[in-house]
Write a protein that holds these residues in place. Structure first.
Motif, PDB file in Angstrom:
ATOM      1  N   LEU A 180       0.855  -1.182   0.000  1.00 51.18           N
ATOM      2  CA  LEU A 180       0.000   0.000   0.000  1.00 51.18           C
ATOM      3  C   LEU A 180       0.893   1.234   0.000  1.00 51.18           C
ATOM      4  O   LEU A 180       1.709   1.420   0.901  1.00 51.18           O
ATOM      5  N   GLY A 181       0.741   2.085  -1.022  1.00 43.74           N
ATOM      6  CA  GLY A 181       1.685   3.170  -1.233  1.00 43.74           C
ATOM      7  C   GLY A 181       1.151   4.548  -0.906  1.00 43.74           C
ATOM      8  O   GLY A 181       0.045   4.917  -1.312  1.00 43.74           O
ATOM      9  N   ASP A 182       1.969   5.307  -0.183  1.00 44.06           N
ATOM     10  CA  ASP A 182       1.702   6.734   0.039  1.00 44.06           C
ATOM     11  C   ASP A 182       2.461   7.492  -1.046  1.00 44.06           C
ATOM     12  O   ASP A 182       3.500   8.097  -0.803  1.00 44.06           O
ATOM     13  N   THR A 183       1.930   7.463  -2.245  1.00 43.37           N
ATOM     14  CA  THR A 183       2.665   7.866  -3.445  1.00 43.37           C
ATOM     15  C   THR A 183       3.119   9.320  -3.413  1.00 43.37           C
ATOM     16  O   THR A 183       4.187   9.645  -3.934  1.00 43.37           O
ATOM     17  N   ILE A 184       2.334  10.200  -2.825  1.00 45.46           N
ATOM     18  CA  ILE A 184       2.732  11.608  -2.782  1.00 45.46           C
ATOM     19  C   ILE A 184       3.116  12.055  -1.370  1.00 45.46           C
ATOM     20  O   ILE A 184       3.332  13.235  -1.117  1.00 45.46           O
ATOM     21  N   GLY A 185       3.213  11.115  -0.453  1.00 43.58           N
ATOM     22  CA  GLY A 185       3.783  11.404   0.863  1.00 43.58           C
ATOM     23  C   GLY A 185       2.932  12.239   1.787  1.00 43.58           C
ATOM     24  O   GLY A 185       3.468  12.919   2.671  1.00 43.58           O
ATOM     25  N   THR A 186       1.607  12.174   1.675  1.00 48.18           N
ATOM     26  CA  THR A 186       0.734  13.000   2.512  1.00 48.18           C
ATOM     27  C   THR A 186       0.230  12.280   3.760  1.00 48.18           C
ATOM     28  O   THR A 186      -0.440  12.883   4.589  1.00 48.18           O
ATOM     29  N   GLY A 187       0.535  11.000   3.899  1.00 48.67           N
ATOM     30  CA  GLY A 187       0.039  10.240   5.040  1.00 48.67           C
ATOM     31  C   GLY A 187       0.676  10.660   6.352  1.00 48.67           C
ATOM     32  O   GLY A 187       1.792  11.188   6.397  1.00 48.67           O
ATOM     33  N   THR A 188      -0.047  10.426   7.432  1.00 46.56           N
ATOM     34  CA  THR A 188       0.431  10.669   8.794  1.00 46.56           C
ATOM     35  C   THR A 188       0.177   9.415   9.617  1.00 46.56           C
ATOM     36  O   THR A 188      -0.593   8.538   9.209  1.00 46.56           O
ATOM     37  N   PRO A 189       0.807   9.285  10.802  1.00 44.33           N
ATOM     38  CA  PRO A 189       0.647   8.053  11.583  1.00 44.33           C
ATOM     39  C   PRO A 189      -0.803   7.680  11.884  1.00 44.33           C
ATOM     40  O   PRO A 189      -1.174   6.503  11.790  1.00 44.33           O
ATOM     41  N   GLU A 212      -0.420  -9.576   7.920  1.00 45.44           N
ATOM     42  CA  GLU A 212       0.867 -10.209   7.601  1.00 45.44           C
ATOM     43  C   GLU A 212       1.093 -10.315   6.098  1.00 45.44           C
ATOM     44  O   GLU A 212       2.208 -10.632   5.660  1.00 45.44           O
ATOM     45  N   ARG A 213       0.083 -10.026   5.297  1.00 46.33           N
ATOM     46  CA  ARG A 213       0.253 -10.029   3.836  1.00 46.33           C
ATOM     47  C   ARG A 213       0.364  -8.611   3.286  1.00 46.33           C
ATOM     48  O   ARG A 213       0.357  -8.410   2.065  1.00 46.33           O
ATOM     49  N   ILE A 214       0.503  -7.629   4.181  1.00 57.59           N
ATOM     50  CA  ILE A 214       0.560  -6.224   3.788  1.00 57.59           C
ATOM     51  C   ILE A 214       1.964  -5.672   4.001  1.00 57.59           C
ATOM     52  O   ILE A 214       2.594  -5.891   5.040  1.00 57.59           O
ATOM     53  N   ALA A 215       2.459  -4.927   3.003  1.00 54.82           N
ATOM     54  CA  ALA A 215       3.658  -4.101   3.147  1.00 54.82           C
ATOM     55  C   ALA A 215       3.239  -2.648   2.934  1.00 54.82           C
ATOM     56  O   ALA A 215       2.185  -2.373   2.358  1.00 54.82           O
ATOM     57  N   LEU A 216       4.065  -1.731   3.387  1.00 47.86           N
ATOM     58  CA  LEU A 216       3.775  -0.313   3.203  1.00 47.86           C
ATOM     59  C   LEU A 216       4.935   0.364   2.480  1.00 47.86           C
ATOM     60  O   LEU A 216       6.105   0.017   2.677  1.00 47.86           O
ATOM     61  N   HIS A 217       4.563   1.344   1.658  1.00 50.86           N
ATOM     62  CA  HIS A 217       5.514   2.029   0.767  1.00 50.86           C
ATOM     63  C   HIS A 217       5.326   3.535   0.982  1.00 50.86           C
ATOM     64  O   HIS A 217       4.317   4.102   0.567  1.00 50.86           O
ATOM     65  N   PHE A 218       6.309   4.154   1.633  1.00 50.69           N
ATOM     66  CA  PHE A 218       6.174   5.567   2.001  1.00 50.69           C
ATOM     67  C   PHE A 218       7.127   6.457   1.216  1.00 50.69           C
ATOM     68  O   PHE A 218       8.245   6.070   0.891  1.00 50.69           O
ATOM     69  N   HIS A 219       6.633   7.675   0.946  1.00 54.58           N
ATOM     70  CA  HIS A 219       7.465   8.754   0.436  1.00 54.58           C
ATOM     71  C   HIS A 219       7.569   9.818   1.523  1.00 54.58           C
ATOM     72  O   HIS A 219       6.697   9.920   2.387  1.00 54.58           O
ATOM     73  N   ASP A 220       8.625  10.609   1.475  1.00 56.34           N
ATOM     74  CA  ASP A 220       8.922  11.511   2.583  1.00 56.34           C
ATOM     75  C   ASP A 220       8.643  12.974   2.259  1.00 56.34           C
ATOM     76  O   ASP A 220       9.284  13.880   2.801  1.00 56.34           O
ATOM     77  N   THR A 221       7.658  13.223   1.419  1.00 54.02           N
ATOM     78  CA  THR A 221       7.367  14.579   0.952  1.00 54.02           C
ATOM     79  C   THR A 221       7.170  15.556   2.103  1.00 54.02           C
ATOM     80  O   THR A 221       7.672  16.690   2.079  1.00 54.02           O
ATOM     81  N   TYR A 222       6.424  15.153   3.119  1.00 46.66           N
ATOM     82  CA  TYR A 222       6.146  16.005   4.275  1.00 46.66           C
ATOM     83  C   TYR A 222       6.928  15.576   5.517  1.00 46.66           C
ATOM     84  O   TYR A 222       6.579  15.955   6.639  1.00 46.66           O
ATOM     85  N   GLY A 223       7.963  14.787   5.332  1.00 52.73           N
ATOM     86  CA  GLY A 223       8.803  14.383   6.445  1.00 52.73           C
ATOM     87  C   GLY A 223       8.164  13.386   7.390  1.00 52.73           C
ATOM     88  O   GLY A 223       8.593  13.261   8.542  1.00 52.73           O
ATOM     89  N   GLN A 224       7.177  12.638   6.910  1.00 56.20           N
ATOM     90  CA  GLN A 224       6.430  11.725   7.779  1.00 56.20           C
ATOM     91  C   GLN A 224       6.768  10.254   7.580  1.00 56.20           C
ATOM     92  O   GLN A 224       6.212   9.395   8.283  1.00 56.20           O
ATOM     93  N   ALA A 225       7.659   9.931   6.680  1.00 55.55           N
ATOM     94  CA  ALA A 225       7.853   8.524   6.310  1.00 55.55           C
ATOM     95  C   ALA A 225       8.253   7.650   7.500  1.00 55.55           C
ATOM     96  O   ALA A 225       7.666   6.590   7.732  1.00 55.55           O
ATOM     97  N   ALA A 229       7.982   8.286  10.740  1.00 51.45           N
ATOM     98  CA  ALA A 229       6.900   8.277  11.730  1.00 51.45           C
ATOM     99  C   ALA A 229       5.809   7.305  11.297  1.00 51.45           C
ATOM    100  O   ALA A 229       5.234   6.582  12.125  1.00 51.45           O
ATOM    101  N   ASN A 230       5.529   7.265  10.007  1.00 51.44           N
ATOM    102  CA  ASN A 230       4.522   6.341   9.496  1.00 51.44           C
ATOM    103  C   ASN A 230       4.979   4.891   9.626  1.00 51.44           C
ATOM    104  O   ASN A 230       4.172   4.000   9.918  1.00 51.44           O
ATOM    105  N   VAL A 231       6.257   4.639   9.388  1.00 48.90           N
ATOM    106  CA  VAL A 231       6.796   3.290   9.594  1.00 48.90           C
ATOM    107  C   VAL A 231       6.606   2.866  11.044  1.00 48.90           C
ATOM    108  O   VAL A 231       6.163   1.744  11.332  1.00 48.90           O
ATOM    109  N   HIS A 232       6.927   3.768  11.967  1.00 47.24           N
ATOM    110  CA  HIS A 232       6.804   3.437  13.391  1.00 47.24           C
ATOM    111  C   HIS A 232       5.364   3.091  13.747  1.00 47.24           C
ATOM    112  O   HIS A 232       5.095   2.115  14.466  1.00 47.24           O
ATOM    113  N   ALA A 233       4.426   3.869  13.231  1.00 51.71           N
ATOM    114  CA  ALA A 233       3.024   3.578  13.498  1.00 51.71           C
ATOM    115  C   ALA A 233       2.645   2.202  12.953  1.00 51.71           C
ATOM    116  O   ALA A 233       1.956   1.423  13.616  1.00 51.71           O
ATOM    117  N   ALA A 234       3.105   1.898  11.742  1.00 49.38           N
ATOM    118  CA  ALA A 234       2.784   0.608  11.130  1.00 49.38           C
ATOM    119  C   ALA A 234       3.406  -0.548  11.911  1.00 49.38           C
ATOM    120  O   ALA A 234       2.806  -1.629  12.019  1.00 49.38           O
TER     121      ALA A 234
END
Length: 296
Positions: A174-183, A201-214, A216-221
């Motif tokens: 699941l991708g945060d393609t433009i980096g707008t996600g937050t935790p 367990e079948r999910i991976a996450l794909h973050f971009h760091d546009t807003y400096g949240q990548a 933090a989002n990994v930690h939440a995940a």
């Protein structure tokens, strides 16, 4: 927190696809070999797309065959359609990925059809690959925000994710393609996806760091139990179909944080940073990774 995380390295494909200057085939193959040498066990090598779409990847067959099968290493490739799958199988691919979007606008700009059309195009590819015994990863882009449509509802993402799983995908990114996600948004999305009957367990996450949240989002995940994350060595890359997308989360930055949390990755950070500096030299600019810069 999990004890171990799989780093799904996308630099050779997602990292290089937006590069305007031609990267030689031999350099791409060496990039993959160096990443594997640094301990990465999953490296997405290339994409069998039409050269008209992404000229940088018109040497997909040559790159994959130059790397060759590597013991204990997964070397997935992205394919957009049945023709791409044929080319990938001919080159010896043993794992593939297909690409979908959570929004119609991005789907039309990326693949020339709406979400339903993209899923319909992917289904025969997935079924054929699965019948050949290949694992198939399903990418869902624009899971948090879209440059044309704005915020994306988690239920829309879950619907597309469910469709990919139903057609036979063995895992999803699941991708945060433009980096707008937050935790908070990450946790809400994961709750919604789990509510759609998709095991985390079948999910991976794909973050971009546009807003400096990548990170933090990994930690939440991580707190939600996610154990696979996409990243790009040196933080190179972006999406050529979404101009607001900045570089991917840097693998070095991800590994540095995971190491600080006591989570195993199997990655040699020194060797990885050296690889990213080497590639930065070929690209003619410094690596955007903070960790690569600091270790330099």
């Amino acid at each position: 927190m999990p004890e171990e995380v799989r780093v799904y390295e996308v630099g050779p494909r997602d990292g290089l696809q937006a590069e305007a200057a031609r990267v030689p085939t031999a350099v791409k193959a060496e990039f993959v070999r160096r990443l594997v040498g640094a301990g990465l066990t999953t490296v997405e090598v290339t994409s069998f797309v039409s050269p008209r779409w992404i000229p940088q990847l018109d040497d997909a067959h040559e790159v994959l065959t130059a790397v060759g099968p590597l013991d204990g290493v997964r070397l997935p490739v992205l394919v957009p359609n049945d023709r791409g799958l044929e080319r990938a199988l001919a080159a010896g691919a043993r794992e593939i990925a297909v690409f979908a979007s959570a929004t119609d606008s991005f789907a039309r700009n990326n693949l020339g059809r709406d979400v339903a059309g993209v899923l319909a195009m992917s289904e025969p590819v997935v079924r054929r690959a699965r019948s050949a015994g290949l694992p198939v990863r399903g990418y869902v882009s624009m899971c948090f925000g879209d440059p044309w449509e704005g915020d994306v509802e988690p239920r829309e993402v879950a619907s597309v994710a469910r469709g990919l799983m139903d057609m036979g995908c063995t895992s999803l990114s699941l991708g945060d393609t433009i980096g707008t996600g937050t935790p908070g948004h990450v946790l809400e999305l994961l709750d919604t996806v789990r509510g759609a009957g998709i095991p985390l367990e079948r999910i991976a996450l794909h973050f971009h760091d546009t807003y400096g949240q990548a990170l933090a989002n990994v930690h939440a995940a991580l707190t939600a139990g996610i154990t696979e994350f996409d990243s790009s060595a040196g933080g190179i890359g972006g999406c050529p179909y979404a101009r607001s997308a900045t570089g991917n989360l840097a693998t070095e930055d991800l590994v540095w944080m995971l190491r600080g949390l006591g989570i195993r990755t199997g990655v040699d950070l020194t060797a990885l940073a050296a690889t990213s500096r080497w590639m930065a030299g070929h690209l003619g600019r410094p690596s955007p990774s903070r960790v690569v810069t600091a270790l330099s």
